[in-house]
Design a protein around this motif. Structure first.
Motif, PDB file in Angstrom:
ATOM      1  N   PRO A 164     -12.616  -8.367   9.915  1.00 62.09           N
ATOM      2  CA  PRO A 164     -10.899  -7.698   9.674  1.00 62.09           C
ATOM      3  C   PRO A 164     -11.660  -7.937   8.448  1.00 62.09           C
ATOM      4  CG  PRO A 164     -10.873  -9.209  12.044  1.00 62.09           C
ATOM      5  CD  PRO A 164     -12.393  -9.633  10.724  1.00 62.09           C
ATOM      6  N   SER A 165     -10.035  -6.551   8.251  1.00 62.36           N
ATOM      7  CA  SER A 165     -10.744  -6.540   6.428  1.00 62.36           C
ATOM      8  C   SER A 165      -9.651  -7.048   6.244  1.00 62.36           C
ATOM      9  CB  SER A 165     -10.071  -4.463   6.092  1.00 62.36           C
ATOM     10  OG  SER A 165      -8.789  -4.759   6.541  1.00 62.36           O
ATOM     11  N   LEU A 166      -8.456  -7.112   6.384  1.00 61.77           N
ATOM     12  CA  LEU A 166      -7.077  -8.033   5.682  1.00 61.77           C
ATOM     13  C   LEU A 166      -7.922  -9.755   6.540  1.00 61.77           C
ATOM     14  CD1 LEU A 166      -4.401  -8.205   5.376  1.00 61.77           C
ATOM     15  CD2 LEU A 166      -3.761  -8.137   7.311  1.00 61.77           C
ATOM     16  N   LEU A 167      -8.388 -10.476   7.100  1.00 61.29           N
ATOM     17  CA  LEU A 167      -9.299 -11.218   7.250  1.00 61.29           C
ATOM     18  C   LEU A 167      -9.747 -11.852   6.141  1.00 61.29           C
ATOM     19  CD1 LEU A 167      -9.009 -14.456   8.394  1.00 61.29           C
ATOM     20  CD2 LEU A 167     -10.621 -13.163   9.921  1.00 61.29           C
ATOM     21  N   LEU A 168     -11.141 -10.599   5.962  1.00 61.18           N
ATOM     22  CA  LEU A 168     -11.460 -10.869   4.458  1.00 61.18           C
ATOM     23  C   LEU A 168     -10.901 -11.086   2.746  1.00 61.18           C
ATOM     24  CD1 LEU A 168     -14.395 -11.356   3.796  1.00 61.18           C
ATOM     25  CD2 LEU A 168     -14.608  -8.519   3.551  1.00 61.18           C
ATOM     26  N   ALA A 169      -9.910 -10.254   3.280  1.00 61.26           N
ATOM     27  CA  ALA A 169      -8.490 -10.194   1.851  1.00 61.26           C
ATOM     28  C   ALA A 169      -7.561 -11.780   1.852  1.00 61.26           C
ATOM     29  CB  ALA A 169      -7.973  -9.018   1.478  1.00 61.26           C
ATOM     30  N   VAL A 170      -7.597 -11.950   2.905  1.00 62.16           N
ATOM     31  CA  VAL A 170      -6.778 -13.445   2.809  1.00 62.16           C
ATOM     32  C   VAL A 170      -7.827 -14.649   2.543  1.00 62.16           C
ATOM     33  CG1 VAL A 170      -5.810 -14.893   4.335  1.00 62.16           C
ATOM     34  CG2 VAL A 170      -5.176 -12.231   4.224  1.00 62.16           C
ATOM     35  N   THR A 181      -4.713 -10.923 -10.341  1.00 63.97           N
ATOM     36  CA  THR A 181      -5.732 -10.973 -10.431  1.00 63.97           C
ATOM     37  C   THR A 181      -6.682 -10.951  -8.569  1.00 63.97           C
ATOM     38  OG1 THR A 181      -6.076 -11.184 -12.388  1.00 63.97           O
ATOM     39  CG2 THR A 181      -8.121 -11.256 -11.543  1.00 63.97           C
ATOM     40  N   THR A 182      -5.983 -12.007  -8.170  1.00 62.49           N
ATOM     41  CA  THR A 182      -6.975 -12.141  -7.371  1.00 62.49           C
ATOM     42  C   THR A 182      -6.363 -11.326  -6.696  1.00 62.49           C
ATOM     43  OG1 THR A 182      -6.583 -14.922  -7.149  1.00 62.49           O
ATOM     44  CG2 THR A 182      -7.057 -13.653  -5.580  1.00 62.49           C
ATOM     45  N   VAL A 183      -4.908 -10.860  -6.070  1.00 61.25           N
ATOM     46  CA  VAL A 183      -5.040  -9.856  -4.825  1.00 61.25           C
ATOM     47  C   VAL A 183      -5.958  -8.349  -5.505  1.00 61.25           C
ATOM     48  CG1 VAL A 183      -3.809  -8.021  -4.621  1.00 61.25           C
ATOM     49  CG2 VAL A 183      -2.888 -10.442  -4.835  1.00 61.25           C
ATOM     50  N   MET A 184      -6.493  -7.676  -6.489  1.00 64.27           N
ATOM     51  CA  MET A 184      -7.016  -6.923  -6.752  1.00 64.27           C
ATOM     52  C   MET A 184      -8.441  -6.816  -6.753  1.00 64.27           C
ATOM     53  SD  MET A 184      -5.892  -6.507 -10.686  1.00 64.27           S
ATOM     54  CE  MET A 184      -4.014  -6.037 -11.190  1.00 64.27           C
ATOM     55  N   ILE A 185      -8.963  -8.307  -7.031  1.00 64.27           N
ATOM     56  CA  ILE A 185     -10.285  -8.793  -6.673  1.00 64.27           C
ATOM     57  C   ILE A 185     -11.031  -8.948  -4.880  1.00 64.27           C
ATOM     58  CG2 ILE A 185     -12.205 -10.243  -6.602  1.00 64.27           C
ATOM     59  CD1 ILE A 185     -11.565 -11.470  -8.916  1.00 64.27           C
ATOM     60  N   ILE A 250      -2.437   0.007  -1.464  1.00 68.67           N
ATOM     61  CA  ILE A 250      -1.333  -0.591  -1.972  1.00 68.67           C
ATOM     62  C   ILE A 250      -0.798  -1.291  -0.396  1.00 68.67           C
ATOM     63  CG2 ILE A 250       0.659   0.738  -2.038  1.00 68.67           C
ATOM     64  CD1 ILE A 250      -0.150   2.494  -3.826  1.00 68.67           C
ATOM     65  N   ILE A 251      -1.197  -0.813   0.590  1.00 69.22           N
ATOM     66  CA  ILE A 251      -0.220  -1.712   1.455  1.00 69.22           C
ATOM     67  C   ILE A 251      -0.984  -2.835   1.585  1.00 69.22           C
ATOM     68  CG2 ILE A 251      -0.444  -1.813   4.446  1.00 69.22           C
ATOM     69  CD1 ILE A 251      -0.558   1.684   4.220  1.00 69.22           C
ATOM     70  N   GLU A 252      -2.333  -3.238   1.859  1.00 69.52           N
ATOM     71  CA  GLU A 252      -3.357  -4.235   1.540  1.00 69.52           C
ATOM     72  C   GLU A 252      -2.910  -5.217   0.444  1.00 69.52           C
ATOM     73  OE1 GLU A 252      -7.483  -3.203   1.642  1.00 69.52           O
ATOM     74  OE2 GLU A 252      -7.199  -2.600   4.312  1.00 69.52           O
ATOM     75  N   ALA A 253      -2.047  -4.906  -0.774  1.00 75.37           N
ATOM     76  CA  ALA A 253      -1.839  -5.998  -1.754  1.00 75.37           C
ATOM     77  C   ALA A 253      -0.670  -6.190  -1.503  1.00 75.37           C
ATOM     78  CB  ALA A 253      -1.979  -5.155  -3.160  1.00 75.37           C
TER      79      ALA A 253
END
Length: 320
Positions: A164-170, A181-185, A250-253
């Motif tokens: 899941p995209s949000l889980l991967l981003a977290v 910077t971490t959020v952007m990456i 924008i929402i995920e950040a």
């Protein structure tokens, strides 16, 4: 009746003449898409929202009445236990729990939100286009070894899509540590599979076109065909997807910042951080959560409206 028929004939002849001129000049794909966008109300609304957002993000921080980090309310004794001043003549959106001007923080936070959205989308676009371009060129023009390269790259993309995209981003943000910077990456990496799959599919479709066959028969080398013909003709859906990805970025950040994985310095205004800080004061000042939430929703809506209109204008199957 004769006069009316004569006027109709003149009008028809005039329209036919204009159509003939357009055919002689020829209209490119992007010119035709721009014409359709100008007639699309959703595209106009989306463009207006985005124009206002960009102007506020770029110019607004220079025009705000107060510093976004100045604790005016504490210095003036306005902040008390259970009391947060609301809207008045000096503070258009009131003060926050630290006595800082909410309007100034909202405007300055727009710049941070725009920066995160654009940079993360560019990261995803660059990496995804590189992987998708190599895979698409290999699959469409590379023979047996090309199919092997394509299969290897796509299995890697499939592994990323399986999460899941949000889980991967977290997970990425937690590994790299909390920072802007971490959020952007993290958000950029999440969007890589979308761009890779889209460009690969578009390139494979273009590889079967007549112009590729003609160039191959003339002896043009396959890498040159891929770079100078196939890739440029495959970019339209990728550009449309980039516009749509800006909305989700924008929402995920904001979600990562809301979870505490964004900038650890909460005095720096960012809509996700402001939304997280406001949760403790919903019973006293619900507006502290409403203002940044509306900013996120309206901005994402603008990108979505414009992106969907661009997709409709560029895709023959979806044109009205």
């Amino acid at each position: 009746m004769t006069i009316t028929s004569g006027k109709k004939k003149q009008k028809i002849d005039r329209l036919a003449e204009l159509a003939a001129r357009d055919d002689e000049r020829g209209v490119s794909l992007w010119q035709e898409a721009f014409r359709r966008l100008r007639r699309n109300p959703a595209a106009i609304v989306g463009a207006v929202i985005l124009a206002l957002f960009v102007v506020v993000a770029v110019v607004g921080p220079f025009l705000v009445p107060y510093s976004p980090t100045d604790t005016i309310g504490i210095r003036d004794g306005l902040i008390k236990p259970g009391v947060i001043p609301g809207i008045d003549g000096d503070h258009w959106l009131g003060l926050d729990h630290q006595g800082r001007d909410e309007f100034s923080r909202l405007v300055v936070g727009a710049r941070q939100t725009l920066l995160v959205g654009v940079v993360s989308t560019l990261i995803g676009l660059a990496v995804g286009a590189l992987i998708g371009g190599v895979a698409g060129a290999a699959a469409g023009l590379g023979g047996r070894w090309g199919r092997w390269i394509d299969s290897t790259l796509m299995r890697f993309i499939d592994m990323m899509l399986a999460m899941p995209s949000l889980l991967l981003a977290v997970s990425i943000a937690a590994l790299l540590g909390a920072s802007l910077t971490t959020v952007m990456i993290a958000v950029g990496v999440v969007s890589v599979p979308v761009f890779a799959r889209l460009l690969r599919g578009s390139m494979i479709s273009q590889a079967n076109s007549d112009y590729v066959l003609a160039a191959t028969s003339l002896g043009v080398r396959k890498p040159k065909i891929a770079l100078t013909h196939v890739v440029p003709n495959s970019l339209a859906p990728v550009i449309v997807q980039a516009t749509l990805t800006l909305a989700t970025a924008i929402i995920e950040a904001a979600a990562l910042s809301f979870l505490g994985l964004g900038n650890p310095d909460t005095s720096v205004p960012e809509w996700g951080v402001m939304l997280a800080d406001a949760q403790q004061y919903l019973d006293i000042r619900p507006g502290l959560a409403v203002y940044p939430a509306l900013g996120i929703i309206i901005t994402a809506l603008g990108f979505t409206l414009l992106g969907e209109a661009m997709r409709e204008a560029l895709d023959p199957k979806l044109r009205k």
